[in-house]
Design a protein around this motif. Structure first.
Motif, PDB file in Angstrom:
ATOM      1  N   SER A   7       0.848  -1.184   0.000  1.00 56.94           N
ATOM      2  CA  SER A   7       0.000   0.000   0.000  1.00 56.94           C
ATOM      3  C   SER A   7       0.885   1.236   0.000  1.00 56.94           C
ATOM      4  N   GLY A   8       0.266   2.382  -0.237  1.00 65.66           N
ATOM      5  CA  GLY A   8       1.000   3.640  -0.166  1.00 65.66           C
ATOM      6  C   GLY A   8       1.350   4.255  -1.503  1.00 65.66           C
ATOM      7  N   GLY A   9       1.042   3.579  -2.588  1.00 69.71           N
ATOM      8  CA  GLY A   9       1.337   4.132  -3.898  1.00 69.71           C
ATOM      9  C   GLY A   9       0.425   5.299  -4.236  1.00 69.71           C
ATOM     10  N   CYS A  22       4.486  -2.842   3.125  1.00 62.96           N
ATOM     11  CA  CYS A  22       4.280  -4.232   2.707  1.00 62.96           C
ATOM     12  C   CYS A  22       3.978  -5.017   3.973  1.00 62.96           C
ATOM     13  N   ALA A  23       2.724  -5.384   4.142  1.00 63.68           N
ATOM     14  CA  ALA A  23       2.281  -6.060   5.349  1.00 63.68           C
ATOM     15  C   ALA A  23       2.043  -7.537   5.077  1.00 63.68           C
ATOM     16  N   TYR A  80       8.901  -1.387   4.861  1.00 63.62           N
ATOM     17  CA  TYR A  80       8.595  -0.095   4.271  1.00 63.62           C
ATOM     18  C   TYR A  80       9.628   0.263   3.202  1.00 63.62           C
ATOM     19  N   LEU A  81       9.200   1.087   2.277  1.00 61.48           N
ATOM     20  CA  LEU A  81      10.117   1.687   1.311  1.00 61.48           C
ATOM     21  C   LEU A  81       9.812   3.183   1.280  1.00 61.48           C
ATOM     22  N   GLY A 115       1.276  -5.751  -5.669  1.00 61.93           N
ATOM     23  CA  GLY A 115       1.827  -4.542  -6.258  1.00 61.93           C
ATOM     24  C   GLY A 115       1.013  -3.298  -5.937  1.00 61.93           C
ATOM     25  N   THR A 116       1.699  -2.164  -5.983  1.00 63.05           N
ATOM     26  CA  THR A 116       1.055  -0.870  -5.808  1.00 63.05           C
ATOM     27  C   THR A 116       1.641   0.099  -6.836  1.00 63.05           C
ATOM     28  N   GLN A 117       0.793   0.893  -7.458  1.00 63.52           N
ATOM     29  CA  GLN A 117       1.226   1.769  -8.543  1.00 63.52           C
ATOM     30  C   GLN A 117       1.804   3.064  -7.995  1.00 63.52           C
TER      31      GLN A 117
END
Length: 122
Positions: A7-9, A22-23, A80-81, A115-117
């Motif tokens: 999430s978070g994208g 990333c959970a 996290y990123l 994936g998240t965009q």
């Protein structure tokens, strides 16, 4: 069932920041090496950053060094990123991948997220 959820994208202006999460569910992340990959349209998948099980060792591809930071919170079962100074060329779908060897035969187990965009506006 083992699962990773990113999430978070989102859409971000050049120079902006995002933090991807990333959970994990159904398993403990602390036994796994984590790699963040990305895939841009028409390009091959690229490994961006990785982090050891303890979190003490990290590595990034040259194109993101100094801008992206990977971290993990094993108590929260999340990696996290942090992405700063984003550029249009960072546009891609970002995936997290958890991998480990286990057992006497050293079988390999791998779990991928959906994936998240991330879209960097030009």
């Amino acid at each position: 069932q083992l699962a990773l959820v990113e999430s978070g994208g989102g859409l971000v202006q050049p120079g902006g920041s995002l933090r991807l999460s990333c959970a994990a569910s159904g398993f403990n992340l602390d036994a796994y090496l984590i790699v963040w990959f990305r895939q841009a349209p028409g390009k091959e998948r690229e490994g961006v950053s990785c982090i050891s099980r303890s979190g003490q060792s990290t590595n990034e591809v040259d194109s993101v060094k100094g801008r992206f930071t990977v971290s993990r919170d094993n108590a929260k079962n999340t990696v996290y990123l942090q992405m700063n100074s984003l550029k249009p060329e960072d546009t891609a779908i970002y995936y997290c991948d958890a991998g480990r060897y286990y057992g006497c035969a050293r079988d390999y187990q791998e779990v991928w997220g959906q994936g998240t965009q991330v879209t960097g506006a030009s």
